[in-house]
Design a protein around this motif. Structure first.
Motif, short mmCIF file in Angstrom:
data_model
loop_
_atom_site.label_atom_id
_atom_site.label_comp_id
_atom_site.label_asym_id
_atom_site.label_seq_id
_atom_site.Cartn_x
_atom_site.Cartn_y
_atom_site.Cartn_z
N UNK A 1 11.05 24.94 52.43
CA UNK A 1 12.11 24.20 51.75
C UNK A 1 12.42 22.90 52.47
N UNK A 2 12.35 22.91 53.80
CA UNK A 2 12.58 21.70 54.58
C UNK A 2 11.56 20.63 54.22
N UNK A 3 10.30 21.02 54.09
CA UNK A 3 9.26 20.05 53.74
C UNK A 3 9.43 19.53 52.32
N UNK A 4 9.78 20.43 51.38
CA UNK A 4 9.98 19.99 49.99
C UNK A 4 11.11 18.98 49.89
N UNK A 5 12.21 19.25 50.60
CA UNK A 5 13.35 18.33 50.56
C UNK A 5 12.97 17.00 51.18
#
Length: 601
Positions: free
Chosen positions: A301-305
Motif C-alpha cells: 500500500x505504501x508503494x501504491x500511494x
C-alpha cells in the motif's frame, strides 16, 4: 450626451435605470470610465461583466496596470483563467472606481470593495463569496510585489474571550475573563481556548445554582463544589451526542482547581479563603490496554500511494506528503518548515531541521539523496514572494510550502491524500498514518529505541514504545525464539502437541520465506532472526570463503539454495530492506560462480 451633458450626473440616476441601458450606451459608459471622465460606482460595476476590459483599456493609463497585475498573479502560481478572473472581476472594478493607478491602491480600497459585495448580497441575495475569494487572492498578489504595506490579514472565526464568558451569570464572569487574559501571557491560544471551555462550564453551573454568587471568595464546598462534582458524570458533551468522558471530567475539575489555586497564589483579594478541591475529587481514570495507533501502511500500500503521489498534477501538496512519509513529520511540523530547513554538516551529511512542534522541541532528521532531490523539487515548485508572519513567533518567515502567495493549508494536503488514496484503492487515510508508516518501517529495520525517539521527536520512551507494539510475525518469532531458549536451559519438555486449540490467527503467512524476519538460506536449512538482531555475521560465510569447494553430487542442493536466495531477495525488496537485498543478491552471484566452477570441474 444629450441626456447627460455632464456625464457625472449619470451616476445619480437610479440603478435600475442605469442597468437598463442598451449595449451601445454601456460600451460608451465604459469608455468614459477608462478615460477617467466619470467615476464608476460599485453598485453598477458589480452588476457588469468586464470580459473585454483588456481591449477597452488599450492606450489608457490602466493598460499597464492590468497587464502588470496579471503577470504578478501568474508569478505567484495562479493559472491564466484565475488571473484573468481576478483582473476583470476585482482589480479592474477597483481601478475604475478609485480612478487611481495600481501603485496607489491600498488595503482600505479592497476593504471598501468587499463591503460593497456584502451589501449587494444583503439586497439582491446573490452570494458575495466568489468575489470575496477573488479579492482575498488579489491581496496576495498585491502584497508580494510590495504594493500593499503589510501582509494580508487572516480572517479567523475565533470567538473573543469576553463573548465566551458572557454566558456566565453576574459579575463572576469578570473574574474568569481576567484569569483567562492572564493565562494568555504564558499559554498558547489553543490551551487558553480549552481552559475557557472548561471554566465557562464551571462558572455557568455555580452561578446557576447560586444566582447571588458575585466572586470566587463566596464559593463554598457544600453549596457549589460538591454539586458541581456530582453533575459532571451526567453533563452532555457538546461535541457529540454522549456525556463527558471520565478523562474530560478530570480535566474540568483540574481546570477549576487550578483557577482557584492560582488566583490564591497571585494574591487576588477575591480568592477563596480555604482549599475547595482535593485529590480525591479527581475521578480515577480507566487503564485499558494501550490505544492502538492509526494503522500504518503495509509495504504494498505504501508503494501504491507513493506511485499515485508521484503522478499527481498538484505537485506541491503531493510532494509535501512524500516528504512527510520520508521524514516522519507531523503535519503541523511539515507545514511549518522554512526555506532554509536543510543543513549540511561537515562529515555528517545533510539534515532536515524540523521546527518546534507538538512537544515544543526542535530536532534534526538525516536526509538521503532521494529526499534531498524531493526538497529541491519543492523549492522549484513553490510560489515566490515576501516572507509571511509566522503565527507562532510573530516574525517574518519564508515558508517552504507556499502556494498562490500563501502558506499551504492542512485541508489542501488532506484533499490530495484522499485523492491519491482513492486512486490507489486504499480507502480513507490520514496524514499522521504516513508518520506511523515511517516509524513502523524503522522498527522493522531494527532501529534502536534511542534513535527512534530522536527521529520522531518523542520526549519519553513510552511514546516510542507504542510503535514497537506491532502485532506481526516479527514479535511472534522473537517471542518463540526466546521461549524455546529459556525452556531448553531449564530442561522443560516440548509441549507443542498439547497446545490448546484457541482461535488464533496465523500471522506468519504460512511460509518461512514470507515472514517479516531477517532470513538466511543455508545449504542444509535456513535461519530466522528478528529485525532488531539484524543479519548474522556468520550467515553463508562458507559460500563466500575462497577455499570453499564442493562436488557435483551437491549441485541440486546448491541450486535449491540459489532459488530460495532469489525469493528472499524479492521479499526483502518488497519490504524496503535494501541491505538484505544486497546480501541475498551477493549470495546468488557467489552460488552462480560455485555452480559453474563445479560443473566445469
Amino acid at each position: 450626451m444629450a441626456r447627460w451633458p455632464d456625464p457625472s450626473h449619470w451616476s445619480q440616476e437610479p440603478l435600475e435605470r442605469r442597468l437598463a441601458e442598451n449595449s451601445g450606451t454601456r460600451a460608451f459608459l465604459l469608455y468614459l470610465m477608462v478615460t477617467k471622465r466619470i467615476r464608476g460606482d460599485y453598485p453598477y460595476l458589480l452588476e457588469r461583466k468586464l470580459t473585454n476590459i483588456f481591449v477597452e483599456v488599450l492606450g489608457t493609463d490602466f493598460e499597464d496596470d492590468l497587464v502588470f497585475f496579471s503577470a504578478q498573479a501568474r508569478k505567484v502560481g495562479f493559472s491564466d483563467r484565475v488571473s484573468s478572473a481576478m483582473a476583470t472581476s476585482v482589480m479592474a472594478k477597483i481601478l475604475l472606481h478609485t480612478q487611481q493607478s495600481l501603485a496607489r491602491i491600498s488595503s482600505e480600497d479592497l476593504d471598501e470593495f468587499e463591503t460593497c459585495c456584502r451589501d449587494r448580497e444583503a439586497v439582491t441575495g446573490v452570494s458575495a463569496r466568489p468575489l470575496l475569494v477573488l479579492c482575498s487572492s488579489v491581496r496576495q498578489v498585491l502584497f508580494h510585489p510590495q504594493l500593499l504595506a503589510g501582509p494580508p490579514h487572516v480572517r479567523t472565526q475565533r470567538v473573543p474571550l469576553k463573548d465566551r464568558v458572557g454566558a456566565v451569570h453576574g459579575p463572576f464572569a469578570q473574574f474568569l475573563l481576567q484569569y483567562l487574559e492572564r493565562k494568555e501571557v504564558t499559554c498558547t491560544r489553543k490551551t487558553v481556548s480549552s481552559l475557557a471551555t472548561r471554566l465557562v462550564h464551571f462558572g455557568l453551573f455555580v452561578t446557576t445554582v447560586d444566582p447571588s454568587l458575585a466572586s470566587p471568595a463566596q464559593l463554598t464546598r457544600c453549596t457549589h463544589i460538591e454539586p458541581y462534582l456530582v453533575s459532571l458524570p451526567r453533563s452532555p458533551n457538546t461535541k457529540s451526542s454522549g456525556i463527558l468522558s471520565v478523562a474530560e471530567q478530570a480535566r474540568r475539575i483540574r481546570a477549576a482547581e487550578n483557577f482557584l489555586r492560582e488566583i490564591t497564589e497571585w494574591g487576588w483579594p477575591e480568592a477563596p479563603p480555604r482549599q475547595l478541591f482535593f485529590r480525591s475529587d479527581i475521578p480515577r481514570l480507566p487503564r485499558p490496554l494501550p490505544r492502538p495507533l492509526p494503522r500504518h501502511l503495509p509495504p504494498d500500500a505504501d508503494r501504491l500511494l507513493s506511485k499515485e503521489l508521484m503522478a499527481s498534477e498538484y505537485r506541491l501538496a503531493a510532494d509535501a506528503l512524500l516528504l512527510q512519509r520520508a521524514c516522519g513529520l507531523r503535519i503541523g511540523e511539515l507545514l511549518d518548515l522554512e526555506l532554509d530547513c536543510v543543513h549540511e554538516l561537515p562529515e555528517a551529511g545533510t539534515w532536515l531541521k524540523i521546527p518546534l512542534g507538538k512537544m515544543k522541541t526542535e530536532r534534526m532528521v538525516p536526509l538521503d539523496l532521494d529526499t534531498l532531490a524531493l526538497v529541491d523539487r519543492i523549492i522549484a515548485t513553490r510560489s515566490q514572494g515576501q516572507p509571511l508572519i509566522h503565527p507562532r513567533t510573530g516574525k517574518p518567515a519564508q515558508f517552504l510550502f507556499m502556494h498562490h502567495g500563501r502558506r499551504l493549508g492542512e485541508s489542501a494536503v488532506r484533499v490530495e491524500l484522499n485523492r491519491a488514496a482513492a486512486a490507489a484503492g486504499l480507502g480513507n487515510l490520514t496524514p499522521h498514518q504516513l508518520r506511523h508508516t515511517y516509524a513502523t518501517a524503522l522498527i522493522n529495520a531494527g532501529v534502536t529505541l534511542q534513535s527512534l525517539m530522536a527521529l520522531l521527536g518523542h520526549v519519553s520512551a513510552e511514546m516510542s514504545l507504542r510503535y514497537a507494539s506491532l502485532f506481526d510475525s516479527t514479535v511472534r518469532t522473537e517471542y518463540e525464539r526466546a521461549l524455546d531458549l529459556a525452556k531448553s536451559r531449564i530442561g522443560l519438555p516440548e509441549l507443542s502437541e498439547h497446545r490448546s486449540l484457541l482461535p488464533l490467527s496465523d500471522v506468519s503467512s504460512g511460509s518461512w520465506q514470507e515472514t517479516a524476519t531477517i532470513k538466511s538460506r543455508l545449504a542444509g536449512g535456513h535461519c530466522l532472526r528478528s529485525p532488531a538482531q539484524q543479519a548474522c555475521q556468520y550467515a553463508n560465510i562458507c559460500e563466500h570463503c575462497p577455499s570453499f569447494r564442493t562436488e557435483d553430487t551437491n549441485l541440486p542442493v546448491l541450486e535449491a539454495q540459489r532459488k530460495d536466495a532469489m525469493i528472499l531477495a524479492q521479499d526483502a525488496r518488497r519490504r524496503g530492506w535494501d541491505s538484505e537485498v544486497q546480501r541475498h543478491e551477493a549470495l546468488v552471484a557467489q552460488l552462480d560462480l560455485i555452480i559453474e566452477r563445479t560443473r566445469t570441474a
